[in-house]
Design an enzyme around this catalytic site. Structure first.
Site, short mmCIF file in Angstrom:
data_model
loop_
_atom_site.label_atom_id
_atom_site.label_comp_id
_atom_site.label_asym_id
_atom_site.label_seq_id
_atom_site.Cartn_x
_atom_site.Cartn_y
_atom_site.Cartn_z
N ARG A 66 -39.55 -43.02 53.53
CA ARG A 66 -40.98 -42.64 53.13
C ARG A 66 -41.84 -44.11 52.80
O ARG A 66 -42.28 -45.08 53.08
CB ARG A 66 -41.24 -42.43 52.32
CG ARG A 66 -41.79 -40.85 53.00
CD ARG A 66 -41.55 -39.51 52.91
NE ARG A 66 -40.81 -38.47 52.67
CZ ARG A 66 -40.95 -37.59 51.72
NH1 ARG A 66 -41.52 -37.56 50.88
NH2 ARG A 66 -39.55 -36.30 51.65
N ASN A 112 -55.57 -34.52 48.55
CA ASN A 112 -55.82 -34.04 49.40
C ASN A 112 -56.50 -32.62 50.00
O ASN A 112 -56.72 -32.16 48.65
CB ASN A 112 -54.22 -33.49 50.13
CG ASN A 112 -54.19 -33.46 50.93
OD1 ASN A 112 -54.23 -34.04 52.22
ND2 ASN A 112 -53.24 -32.36 51.03
N HIS A 114 -56.38 -29.21 51.81
CA HIS A 114 -55.64 -28.21 52.24
C HIS A 114 -56.25 -26.91 52.85
O HIS A 114 -56.52 -25.98 51.98
CB HIS A 114 -54.12 -27.74 51.42
CG HIS A 114 -53.61 -27.84 52.35
ND1 HIS A 114 -52.54 -27.31 53.03
CD2 HIS A 114 -53.38 -25.73 52.34
CE1 HIS A 114 -51.28 -26.81 53.58
NE2 HIS A 114 -52.10 -25.06 53.10
N GLN A 178 -66.34 -25.13 54.87
CA GLN A 178 -65.86 -25.39 53.45
C GLN A 178 -65.68 -26.26 53.03
O GLN A 178 -65.81 -26.91 51.88
CB GLN A 178 -65.54 -23.90 53.18
CG GLN A 178 -65.97 -22.51 53.66
CD GLN A 178 -67.75 -22.03 52.75
OE1 GLN A 178 -67.30 -22.45 51.79
NE2 GLN A 178 -67.96 -21.57 53.83
N GLU A 179 -64.33 -26.76 53.79
CA GLU A 179 -63.54 -28.29 53.31
C GLU A 179 -65.20 -29.86 53.06
O GLU A 179 -64.82 -30.21 52.71
CB GLU A 179 -62.54 -29.00 54.74
CG GLU A 179 -61.74 -27.64 55.17
CD GLU A 179 -60.96 -28.43 56.06
OE1 GLU A 179 -60.70 -28.84 55.78
OE2 GLU A 179 -60.19 -27.33 56.64
C1 GRF Z 1 -58.24 -30.16 58.02
O1 GRF Z 1 -57.99 -29.28 58.32
C2 GRF Z 1 -57.86 -30.32 56.49
O2 GRF Z 1 -57.73 -29.13 55.77
C3 GRF Z 1 -55.56 -31.04 57.39
O3 GRF Z 1 -55.95 -31.86 58.44
C4 GRF Z 1 -56.91 -31.30 58.86
C5 GRF Z 1 -57.70 -32.81 58.96
O4 GRF Z 1 -59.40 -32.45 59.81
N1 GRF Z 1 -55.12 -31.76 56.09
P1 GRF Z 1 -60.07 -34.06 60.14
O5 GRF Z 1 -59.33 -34.74 60.41
O6 GRF Z 1 -60.59 -34.26 58.30
O7 GRF Z 1 -60.93 -33.50 60.52
#
Ligand code: GRF
Length: 205
Positions: A66, A112, A114, A178-179
């Protein structure tokens, strides 16, 4: 001011949410560069439209461990002045596990998002895992990246209720909303120096 880099592999909707908040001057960072490991990532075009520099550091066909790939990332990041002193690296749907060397280099400066309430359902297909397990609530987590997979100190989480008729798609969509809220919020907190870590815990001031 912090120099922000966002690493993507695809759609880039979290990247977009962060960049839009930056453009609206809601987050005090310089949006320095968006890097994709896939040349056809849709997010690249979005970043360009928003006037942010993009680069492709292709991962396909790279031999070695990696770190062989991550070394290339570090060069591009440092060339663009995203350093361990002034940088923040946000992984936003970046479909690679970072090497220990990369994490050591940018220690405490990699975030990150998730799509689950960690430590439940780490790794891939978290929304499907949540549905199959039968939990009543899931959600999303922004966390610091450490050497494990989705194991670093948690910064923010948002909870989403699971409905009886949810599919992987419908649940993913609700979690994604929510993200798009908590990732920009976490970047803002970081940029304002409001996140302190104490072992596994973060303390938000
Ligand atoms: C999201 O669901 C995030 O939580 C996960 O990968 C997805 C990425 O979506 N890690 P995007 O590319 O930001 O639309």
């Amino acid at each position: 001011m912090i120099n922000l880099a966002i690493l993507i592999s695809g759609r880039g909707s979290n990247m977009e949410a962060i960049l839009r908040a930056v453009k609206k001057k809601k987050i005090p960072v310089t949006p320095t560069i968006v890097i994709s490991n896939k040349p056809d990532a849709k997010g690249l075009k979005i970043a360009q439209k928003l006037g942010v520099k993009t680069a492709v550091v292709e991962s396909a066909g790279i031999k070695g461990g990696r770190w062989e790939y991550d070394k290339k990332l570090v060069s591009v990041l440092e060339e663009n002045n995203v350093t361990p002193k002034n940088g923040l690296v946000c992984l936003a749907g970046f479909m690679r596990i970072m090497s220990p060397e990369f994490i050591k280099h940018y220690r405490g400066r990699i975030l990150n998002i998730h799509p689950a309430i960690l430590p439940a359902f780490p790794g891939l297909h978290s929304q499907r895992q949540a549905l199959e397990y039968g939990v009543k609530y899931s959600g999303c987590t922004v966390h610091f990246v450490d050497e494990g997979v989705d194991t670093g100190p948690i910064i923010l989480q948002a909870v989403v209720e699971i409905k009886d008729n949810d599919t992987e798609e419908s649940l993913s969509k609700r979690i994604l909303r929510q993200e798009h809220k908590i990732y920009p919020q976490a970047v803002k907190l970081f940029a304002e120096g409001k996140i302190k870590t104490s072992g596994r815990k973060t303390i938000i001031s």
